[in-house]
Design a protein around this motif. Structure first.
Motif: not given
Length: 244
Positions: A186-195, A122-127
């Motif tokens: 939460h999507l806009p605050s998550v980094s990583g690939t689209m998947v 999963t991507g990483q939440n910038q928080a």
């Protein structure tokens, strides 16, 4: 011309759902109106410096203050105070709060392990990305999670949104609609690939569904609010242990 009661009922449901989802838009607008200006004002007065833990924490507090003001304002404007049911937790609910927070974190950990087994992450939440000293940031976020983030997000998403949708649908659709909105925000605050971003959103939707079920079960938005806070606090405690 005769009235169409079925059409009227559908229109009422659409209005209820749209009104509940508008509360999220309203919250985002209020939060954006005070977060950046408030933090920038504090920086210009020398109260905090940009790109520091204090600045990051101030932005978080202002954002959730905006969410809280919007949620309460929505309830006041609509007069639908009863959809966000709040009461002091009893002994049973206190046990649910503690156990729920731990189980929610355990579920997330298990979900991440399962995704890893199938080659996904999963991507990483910038928080969770610290600004400045990570130890100070994580310590502060443990307290902020318990006192602010968890309770305010649940007031908005479970109390206002789920409670509003509940006036149009039964519990299951209301929980699912509120949880879907909760995940997407939460999507806009998550980094990583689209998947990776969408994998993160999927996990959050499931977590939101559990929180929604707890609200339906206890009829008290304080319960999912504190469960959410404990879950976030445990996450920051683990990060703190890794940073020490």
């Amino acid at each position: 011309m005769s009235d169409d009661p079925s059409g009227s009922a559908v229109g009422e449901r659409v209005f209820r759902v749209a009104s509940a989802l508008f509360a999220i838009v309203f919250a985002l607008l209020v939060a954006s109106a005070i977060t950046a200006p408030g933090a920038d004002l504090a920086a210009s007065l020398g109260l905090v410096s940009e790109d520091t833990t204090g600045y990051r924490l101030l932005r978080t507090l202002l954002q959730f203050a905006g969410f809280a003001v919007a949620a309460v304002g929505y309830l006041a404007i609509t007069g639908e105070w009863e959809i966000a049911r709040v009461s002091r937790p009893d002994a049973r609910e206190a046990a649910i709060i503690v156990g729920g927070g731990v189980l929610l974190f355990a579920f997330q950990y298990g979900a991440l392990l399962l995704l890893d087994q199938v080659g996904l992450s999963t991507g990483q939440n910038q928080a969770v990305v610290p600004a400045g000293d990570p130890v100070v940031y994580y310590l502060a976020m443990i307290a902020v999670s318990l006192a602010v983030v968890g309770p305010v997000e649940e007031l908005l998403f479970r109390g206002v949104v789920q409670g509003g949708v509940r006036r149009a649908f039964d519990a299951v659709p209301a929980v699912l609609i509120a949880s879907l909105a909760f995940g997407l925000i939460h999507l806009p605050s998550v980094s990583g690939t689209m998947v990776e971003q969408w994998a993160y959103v999927g996990v959050v939707i499931v977590l939101g569904s559990v929180l929604g079920a707890l609200y339906e079960w206890t009829d008290n938005v304080v319960v999912p609010g504190l469960v959410h806070g404990i879950y976030n606090a445990i996450t920051y405690a683990v990060l703190l242990a890794q940073a020490v």
